[in-house]
Motif scaffolding. Structure first.
Motif, short mmCIF file in Angstrom:
data_model
loop_
_atom_site.label_atom_id
_atom_site.label_comp_id
_atom_site.label_asym_id
_atom_site.label_seq_id
_atom_site.Cartn_x
_atom_site.Cartn_y
_atom_site.Cartn_z
N SER A 57 0.83 -1.20 0.00
CA SER A 57 0.00 0.00 0.00
C SER A 57 0.87 1.25 0.00
O SER A 57 0.52 2.27 -0.59
CB SER A 57 -0.94 0.01 1.21
N GLU A 58 2.04 1.17 0.65
CA GLU A 58 2.95 2.31 0.66
C GLU A 58 3.47 2.59 -0.75
O GLU A 58 3.53 3.73 -1.19
CB GLU A 58 4.12 2.05 1.61
N SER A 59 3.83 1.51 -1.48
CA SER A 59 4.38 1.72 -2.83
C SER A 59 3.29 2.25 -3.76
O SER A 59 3.57 3.06 -4.64
CB SER A 59 4.99 0.43 -3.38
N ILE A 60 2.03 1.81 -3.57
CA ILE A 60 0.94 2.32 -4.42
C ILE A 60 0.70 3.80 -4.13
O ILE A 60 0.50 4.60 -5.05
CB ILE A 60 -0.33 1.47 -4.22
N SER A 61 0.76 4.20 -2.85
CA SER A 61 0.55 5.62 -2.55
C SER A 61 1.70 6.45 -3.11
O SER A 61 1.50 7.57 -3.58
CB SER A 61 0.39 5.85 -1.04
N GLN A 62 2.92 5.90 -3.08
CA GLN A 62 4.07 6.60 -3.71
C GLN A 62 3.84 6.76 -5.20
O GLN A 62 4.12 7.81 -5.78
CB GLN A 62 5.36 5.81 -3.48
N LEU A 63 3.32 5.69 -5.83
CA LEU A 63 3.08 5.75 -7.27
C LEU A 63 1.97 6.74 -7.61
O LEU A 63 2.05 7.45 -8.61
CB LEU A 63 2.72 4.36 -7.81
N GLU A 64 0.95 6.80 -6.76
CA GLU A 64 -0.12 7.78 -7.01
C GLU A 64 0.42 9.20 -6.92
O GLU A 64 0.05 10.07 -7.71
CB GLU A 64 -1.27 7.57 -6.00
N GLN A 65 1.34 9.41 -5.97
CA GLN A 65 1.99 10.72 -5.86
C GLN A 65 2.83 10.98 -7.10
O GLN A 65 2.82 12.09 -7.65
CB GLN A 65 2.89 10.71 -4.62
N GLU A 66 3.55 9.95 -7.58
CA GLU A 66 4.38 10.08 -8.77
C GLU A 66 3.52 10.44 -9.99
O GLU A 66 3.87 11.33 -10.76
CB GLU A 66 5.12 8.76 -9.03
N ILE A 67 2.36 9.76 -10.13
CA ILE A 67 1.46 10.03 -11.25
C ILE A 67 0.96 11.47 -11.18
O ILE A 67 0.92 12.19 -12.19
CB ILE A 67 0.27 9.04 -11.24
N GLY A 68 0.58 11.90 -9.97
CA GLY A 68 0.07 13.26 -9.80
C GLY A 68 1.08 14.30 -10.24
O GLY A 68 0.74 15.29 -10.89
N LEU A 69 2.36 14.06 -9.92
CA LEU A 69 3.41 15.00 -10.32
C LEU A 69 3.69 14.90 -11.81
O LEU A 69 3.72 15.89 -12.53
CB LEU A 69 4.69 14.73 -9.52
N LEU A 70 3.93 13.67 -12.30
CA LEU A 70 4.32 13.48 -13.69
C LEU A 70 3.28 14.02 -14.67
O LEU A 70 3.63 14.54 -15.72
CB LEU A 70 4.55 11.99 -13.97
N SER A 71 2.01 13.88 -14.30
CA SER A 71 0.96 14.32 -15.22
C SER A 71 0.99 15.82 -15.45
O SER A 71 0.43 16.31 -16.43
CB SER A 71 -0.42 13.88 -14.70
N GLY A 72 1.67 16.56 -14.56
CA GLY A 72 1.77 18.00 -14.73
C GLY A 72 3.06 18.47 -15.38
O GLY A 72 3.27 19.66 -15.55
N PHE A 73 3.95 17.52 -15.72
CA PHE A 73 5.26 17.90 -16.27
C PHE A 73 5.28 17.79 -17.79
O PHE A 73 4.80 16.78 -18.34
CB PHE A 73 6.38 17.00 -15.73
N GLU A 74 5.85 18.76 -18.44
CA GLU A 74 6.13 18.69 -19.88
C GLU A 74 7.50 19.30 -20.12
O GLU A 74 7.64 20.53 -20.22
CB GLU A 74 5.05 19.42 -20.70
N HIS A 75 8.51 18.45 -20.18
CA HIS A 75 9.87 18.94 -20.37
C HIS A 75 10.71 17.86 -21.04
O HIS A 75 10.56 16.67 -20.74
CB HIS A 75 10.50 19.34 -19.02
#
Length: 257
Positions: A57-75
């Motif tokens: 569950s910890e790794s899934i919450s980390q991944l959800e955080q990662e998705i939230g950040l990555l979805s806002g990046f364009e570089h």
């Protein structure tokens, strides 16, 4: 057409896809090559949802955080996020396919020259500037988390530990021991900010040029003790003056505290 933007380097809408060969494994799960319905290749990060232990569950919450950040990046120097899918047993994250693997696998295959390391480092700095301008600290900069494509373009990856921060605001001790900045290890009340990534960058450049992890051959607890005291890793005299100067500039703890 799956393109939802004229700039398809950044925008994809993957609905029909097939999983291909295994590219690698990590603590979170596995990474596969994938192909979309219109013949576009991408990477698939696959995470089991069936592992209900705390680690899962910890790794899934980390991944959800990662998705939230990555979805806002364009570089161009940050691995691009294309979407997510879920079934009964797995979460699938669709990412840009970066064909030559990590800088870690690269320096294990080649003796990297100053000119190559300089090109990669300049691009890492472009990616970090983009993140820091958005108040994001990566927190886990090291060769294993930086990818290279066939054109020599470098992409920052693995945002599971990244944090949106106000400068000097992050308070948790996350990252990988040998690349951590002293302010991360010490966790004094003021916390830390983007400069912690610059210390880690110095360690990463040292790693590329020496083909060893920083503080080698210490155990990680010994390394943490040295880092906590503000002792930088050994920078060999055999490196060029430019390389030594750059690494030592990154490893200036007193500038950040």
């Amino acid at each position: 057409m799956s393109n939802i933007s004229p700039n398809d380097r950044f925008q994809r809408n993957i609905t029909v896809w097939e999983k291909g060969e295994l590219l690698g494994c990590g603590s979170f799960g596995s990474v596969y090559e994938g192909i979309s319905g219109d013949g576009f290749f991408f990477a698939i990060k696959e995470v089991s949802l069936l592992d209900q232990e705390s680690r899962g569950s910890e790794s899934i919450s980390q991944l959800e955080q990662e998705i939230g950040l990555l979805s806002g990046f364009e570089h161009e120097n940050i691995v691009q996020y294309y979407g997510t899918e879920k079934d009964e047993s797995n979460l699938y994250i669709f990412l840009e396919l970066v064909t030559k693997g990590s800088l870690l696998s690269l320096y294990q295959r080649y003796n990297l020259k100053d000119s190559q390391v300089s090109s990669y480092t300049r691009q890492i700095l472009h990616g970090l500037k983009y993140l820091h301008d958005k108040d994001v600290v990566h927190r886990d900069i090291k060769c294993a988390n930086i990818l290279v494509d066939a054109s020599g373009s470098v992409k920052l990856a693995d945002f599971g530990l990244a944090k949106v921060t106000k400068f000097n605001d992050v308070k948790s001790c996350k990252g990988t021991a040998f690349w951590m900045a002293p302010e991360v290890v010490n966790l004094k009340n003021q916390g830390y900010g983007p400069p912690a990534d610059i210390w880690s960058l110095g360690c990463t450049v040292l790693e590329m040029l020496t083909r060893k992890v920083p503080y080698s051959p210490l155990e990680w607890m010994q390394a943490l003790y040295r880092i906590g005291k503000g002792e930088p890793p050994t920078v060999p005299d055999s490196l060029s003056k430019d390389a030594r100067d750059f690494i030592l500039q990154c490893l200036q703890m007193h500038l950040w505290l």
